[in-house]
Scaffold this active site. Sequence first.
Site, short mmCIF file in Angstrom:
data_model
loop_
_atom_site.label_atom_id
_atom_site.label_comp_id
_atom_site.label_asym_id
_atom_site.label_seq_id
_atom_site.Cartn_x
_atom_site.Cartn_y
_atom_site.Cartn_z
CD GLU A 262 -2.95 -1.03 2.38
OE1 GLU A 262 -2.87 -0.05 3.15
OE2 GLU A 262 -3.78 -1.93 2.50
CG HIS A 280 -6.21 0.73 4.68
ND1 HIS A 280 -4.99 0.15 4.88
CD2 HIS A 280 -6.89 0.55 5.85
CE1 HIS A 280 -4.91 -0.35 6.10
NE2 HIS A 280 -6.06 -0.12 6.70
#
Length: 527
Positions: A262, A280
């Site tokens: 990420e 997220h």
Amino acid sequence: MPKVLISDALSPAAVQIFKDRGIEVDFQPALGKDKEKLAELIGNYDGLAIRSATKVSPKILEKANNLKVIGRAGIGVDNVDIPAATAKGIIVMNTPFGNSITTAEHAISLMLALARQIPEADRSTQAGKWEKNKFMGVEITGKTLGVIGCGNIGSIVADRALGLKMKVIAFDPFLSPERALDLGVEKVELDDLLKRADFITLHTPLTEKTKNIIDATAINKTKKGVRIINCARGGLVDEQALRAALDSGHVAGAAFDVFVTEPATENVLFGHPNVICTPHLGASTTEAQENVALQVAEQMSDYLMTGAITNAVNFPSITAEEAPKLRPFVELAEKLGSFAGQLTETGISKVQIAYEGTVAQMNTRALTSAALAGLLRPMLGDVNVVSAPVISKERGMVVEEVTREVAGDYDSLITVTVETEKQKRWVSGTVFADGRPRIVNIKGIRMDAEFAPSMVYITNLDKPGFIGTFSGTLGEANINIATFHVGREAPGGNAIALIEIDGDLPEQVLAKVRALPQVQQAKPLHF
């Protein structure tokens, strides 16, 4: 007057809390992205309030000569170098329960969207296609939801799913049968969950034991048409294996809010028509952001103005006056708990921590929290001394504290006893004059061993030749033995060995050790 730097976007209400408590605030929400500038300024502040954008590295901490506390508005503290902060005596706090409902709701939302193919149907409809027959969804009523990890967030998901008339089964080694009954879920083993679940949702931390818990082997055990949701941590699911199962049609769909890498600007799951991805967003609601911001401001203010410590990930909730005498016993309790936790494979029903002698007159609540944190961390990962009692309660574990002020063989003795569904295990330790914690008894067998970073625990029959063959096995693998501690019940009976080694024990060497004639159990331990 203490000074706090806020280097990420935080609610104005949090800024006001600091001011109301008599703390000077420097609100620079973009500063966290500028590492050089942050390192230049950090030495001027007593407190640092952050979210996820600020990376508190050792380089920054080197300059933080006045910093006393770091407050993370949220649960994850992977953007803070905890050992480096601890070495400088900096308390690191988080807000572990501020976004539980929000994350649980996101998981439920993704499950519903996945069941009815809502994102794909939306794109098709807005493109003017009106492909009504293409998007044949499934009902969730009556379906079986498999929850992997039934802690704070997982239990909320289970509750919401039951309200949607689903059947909920849960895999969680720390979930007691009594707690499962209270939640209205059926506790099962992982293989049973994989075989029965129509939907699988993950709510467990990422640890060595949970990494790729859903891999190709696990996916092959699932029923055809299963749908998988992950709002917990990237790495719990093998993304390559999942993509292959999606392509083959074995897995009907997947919804992911978290990824191995990420920000996830590219990913093997992207582009598949039966995959929903979000960036997220688990904690991204107005309410959750406000809650964690207010909580961290209150906690930091309490510490800076009164010395009170709440939700610290690297220190128990104790007063400054108690700290010097408690510190070695906190370390002992946590390591005794870790010893038991690393050897425990099944659900824990009861934990007893007994204090004898001088230690029984201390703040045993902090010591019990430390023991529970050590016990739970090998399986759950993100557990601290403050959250450990809450987490153990959520799982229905009975925690019993016993104090005996009369000393026995030792001036102070702590014994941690763990009862599981299969067995009872206990370990005792003390702190000698040198201030270093030691193990002095394991299941009634006397021992005198210091904790070390890498150790091997062995139960064996007390027969001639064991030490030689064991040492030879490690010698052939070029593994050095630093210390070797043994104890036994009686000549020729059950025996225990605790061996400190230099470095880790490779799996192939561990297999050879377990195959030795006298060995009953061999387990690597890390402290």
